[in-house]
Write a protein that holds these residues in place. Structure first.
Motif, PDB file in Angstrom:
ATOM      1  N   ALA A  87       0.824  -1.086  -0.180  1.00 37.47           N
ATOM      2  CA  ALA A  87       0.169  -0.039  -0.236  1.00 37.47           C
ATOM      3  C   ALA A  87       0.780   1.199  -0.031  1.00 37.47           C
ATOM      4  O   ALA A  87       0.384   2.294  -0.070  1.00 37.47           O
ATOM      5  N   GLY A  88       2.154   1.140   0.136  1.00 37.82           N
ATOM      6  CA  GLY A  88       3.030   2.176   0.041  1.00 37.82           C
ATOM      7  C   GLY A  88       3.276   2.827   1.435  1.00 37.82           C
ATOM      8  O   GLY A  88       3.860   4.052   1.482  1.00 37.82           O
ATOM      9  N   LYS A  89       2.590   2.470   2.445  1.00 35.84           N
ATOM     10  CA  LYS A  89       2.773   3.272   3.689  1.00 35.84           C
ATOM     11  C   LYS A  89       4.143   2.958   4.395  1.00 35.84           C
ATOM     12  O   LYS A  89       4.336   3.642   5.469  1.00 35.84           O
ATOM     13  N   ILE A  90       4.328   1.702   4.130  1.00 34.78           N
ATOM     14  CA  ILE A  90       5.961   1.355   4.612  1.00 34.78           C
ATOM     15  C   ILE A  90       6.895   1.019   3.453  1.00 34.78           C
ATOM     16  O   ILE A  90       6.398   0.173   2.542  1.00 34.78           O
ATOM     17  N   ARG A  91       8.131   1.273   3.780  1.00 37.78           N
ATOM     18  CA  ARG A  91       8.892   0.789   2.500  1.00 37.78           C
ATOM     19  C   ARG A  91       9.619  -0.540   2.805  1.00 37.78           C
ATOM     20  O   ARG A  91       9.895  -1.183   2.009  1.00 37.78           O
ATOM     21  N   HIS A  92       9.804  -0.824   3.958  1.00 42.10           N
ATOM     22  CA  HIS A  92      10.445  -2.057   4.574  1.00 42.10           C
ATOM     23  C   HIS A  92       9.960  -2.433   5.725  1.00 42.10           C
ATOM     24  O   HIS A  92       9.182  -1.599   6.444  1.00 42.10           O
ATOM     25  N   TRP A  93      10.065  -3.454   6.296  1.00 35.59           N
ATOM     26  CA  TRP A  93       9.504  -4.085   7.502  1.00 35.59           C
ATOM     27  C   TRP A  93      10.625  -5.031   8.177  1.00 35.59           C
ATOM     28  O   TRP A  93      11.419  -5.723   7.477  1.00 35.59           O
ATOM     29  N   GLY A  94      10.414  -5.120   9.447  1.00 39.43           N
ATOM     30  CA  GLY A  94      11.536  -5.889  10.132  1.00 39.43           C
ATOM     31  C   GLY A  94      11.058  -6.237  11.382  1.00 39.43           C
ATOM     32  O   GLY A  94       9.782  -6.248  11.842  1.00 39.43           O
ATOM     33  N   VAL A  95      11.934  -6.719  12.259  1.00 38.16           N
ATOM     34  CA  VAL A  95      11.426  -7.269  13.500  1.00 38.16           C
ATOM     35  C   VAL A  95      12.739  -6.841  14.610  1.00 38.16           C
ATOM     36  O   VAL A  95      13.738  -6.172  14.277  1.00 38.16           O
ATOM     37  N   SER A  96      12.263  -7.022  15.834  1.00 39.52           N
ATOM     38  CA  SER A  96      12.929  -6.400  16.955  1.00 39.52           C
ATOM     39  C   SER A  96      12.866  -7.419  18.110  1.00 39.52           C
ATOM     40  O   SER A  96      11.972  -8.235  18.259  1.00 39.52           O
ATOM     41  N   ASN A  97      14.298  -7.546  18.761  1.00 36.23           N
ATOM     42  CA  ASN A  97      14.182  -8.377  20.001  1.00 36.23           C
ATOM     43  C   ASN A  97      13.971  -9.953  19.437  1.00 36.23           C
ATOM     44  O   ASN A  97      13.498 -10.645  20.238  1.00 36.23           O
ATOM     45  N   PHE A  98      14.467 -10.295  18.485  1.00 34.85           N
ATOM     46  CA  PHE A  98      14.474 -11.582  17.974  1.00 34.85           C
ATOM     47  C   PHE A  98      15.751 -12.395  17.991  1.00 34.85           C
ATOM     48  O   PHE A  98      16.781 -11.883  17.602  1.00 34.85           O
ATOM     49  N   ASP A  99      15.593 -14.007  18.435  1.00 38.29           N
ATOM     50  CA  ASP A  99      16.694 -14.638  18.711  1.00 38.29           C
ATOM     51  C   ASP A  99      16.741 -15.563  17.383  1.00 38.29           C
ATOM     52  O   ASP A  99      16.105 -15.448  16.408  1.00 38.29           O
ATOM     53  N   THR A 100      17.639 -16.518  17.292  1.00 38.23           N
ATOM     54  CA  THR A 100      17.979 -17.212  16.221  1.00 38.23           C
ATOM     55  C   THR A 100      16.916 -18.076  15.909  1.00 38.23           C
ATOM     56  O   THR A 100      16.423 -18.015  14.906  1.00 38.23           O
ATOM     57  N   ALA A 101      16.018 -18.634  16.960  1.00 35.34           N
ATOM     58  CA  ALA A 101      14.920 -19.620  16.473  1.00 35.34           C
ATOM     59  C   ALA A 101      13.793 -18.717  15.886  1.00 35.34           C
ATOM     60  O   ALA A 101      13.194 -19.394  15.191  1.00 35.34           O
ATOM     61  N   ASP A 102      13.668 -17.565  16.607  1.00 39.37           N
ATOM     62  CA  ASP A 102      12.705 -16.710  15.894  1.00 39.37           C
ATOM     63  C   ASP A 102      12.706 -16.330  14.502  1.00 39.37           C
ATOM     64  O   ASP A 102      11.869 -16.528  13.851  1.00 39.37           O
TER      65      ASP A 102
END
Length: 282
Positions: free
Chosen positions: A131-146
């Motif tokens: 929709a153009g509201k975000i250019r990229h997405w990501g995560v925070s506080n993720f460990d290897t298994a996540d």
């Protein structure tokens, strides 16, 4: 200032964190001036979140952006885990955009994992991206298994970055998380890169080796801590400060090159992990 290649996007190695900012009318003008100084001198990444002051930090950033070219800022915000459903995420984003006085984010992060299935969260983020509201997405506080779970999902490997606690006193992610991210070319955003101004009891700046290296570079020990965090070419640090002088020091730390010998000296004082550790969070 060192520049990084973050998934094809050129970004400075040091950005601007905003936790604990925007809450006090007494310090508002100073905080605004500090962020604006950082933007004007090359720290053109701002990291904020709906959690920070329940939107107060985003409002502060929105005010700053009225005095700076929005197109030159890489703007990051994060949403609560309870807002990780498609509908709630869209509503949370709209609220954040309103506070930030912009119509898009450069990067939108899930702040930490919660009860909503990752598959639904990823699907919602992809929709916001389309929709153009975000250019990229990501995560925070993720460990290897996540991250392994994320990469197994449709579009999961389109994640732009992972933001985790990382500094000289908290090196646990070096054991398996950082190597995994590097194998998958997933950049790291390091929050609290100088352990919240060395305020968490580790006394990093009092270490004689850190002080000697700082003296050799004619900088402050805090700048060596920050420079250490970004020596790798795939790690961005987002220190927070409400002080213009500290912002100047942070930016200058982005140009410090530590020698292999200096890195080894630091390693001898603050050991890399030799076994898996639980992911540390603040």
């Amino acid at each position: 200032m060192k520049q990084l290649n973050f998934n094809g996007v050129t970004l400075p190695a040091i950005g601007i964190g905003t936790w604990h900012m925007g809450d006090s009318p007494q310090t508002y003008a100073q905080e605004k001036a500090t962020i604006l100084y950082g933007l004007q001198h090359g720290a053109t990444v701002i990291d904020t979140a709906e959690m920070y002051g329940e939107g107060n930090a985003e409002k502060l950033v929105g005010d700053v952006l009225q005095d700076f070219d929005r197109s030159k800022v890489f703007l990051i915000s994060k949403f609560y885990p309870q807002n990780a459903t498609k509908d709630k995420m869209k509503q949370a984003l709209d609220r954040s955009l309103k506070r930030l006085k912009t119509d898009y984010l450069d990067l939108y992060l899930l702040h930490w994992r919660g009860p909503v299935p990752l598959a639904e969260t990823v699907a919602g983020l992809v929709e916001l991206q389309k929709a153009g509201k975000i250019r990229h997405w990501g995560v925070s506080n993720f460990d290897t298994a996540d991250l392994k779970e994320l990469y197994a999902l449709p579009s999961g490997d389109q994640v732009f970055a992972n933001e985790d606690l990382y500094n000289l006193a908290n090196r646990g992610i070096e054991y398996d998380l950082l190597p995994w991210q590097r194998r998958h070319q997933l950049p790291l955003i390091a929050y609290a890169p100088i352990d919240q101004g060395d305020s968490r009891g580790q006394k990093l700046t009092e270490n004689s080796t850190i002080q000697q290296i700082a003296q050799a570079h004619q900088v402050k020990p805090m700048q060596i801590l920050l420079a250490w965090t970004i020596q790798a070419k795939d790690i961005m640090a987002i220190p927070q400060t409400s002080n213009v002088d500290h912002m100047k020091q942070n930016i200058l730390a982005g140009g410090i090159d530590l020698s292999n010998q200096e890195m080894q000296q630091i390693d001898s004082q603050f050991s890399a992990p030799v076994f898996k550790q639980p992911l540390q969070m603040i």
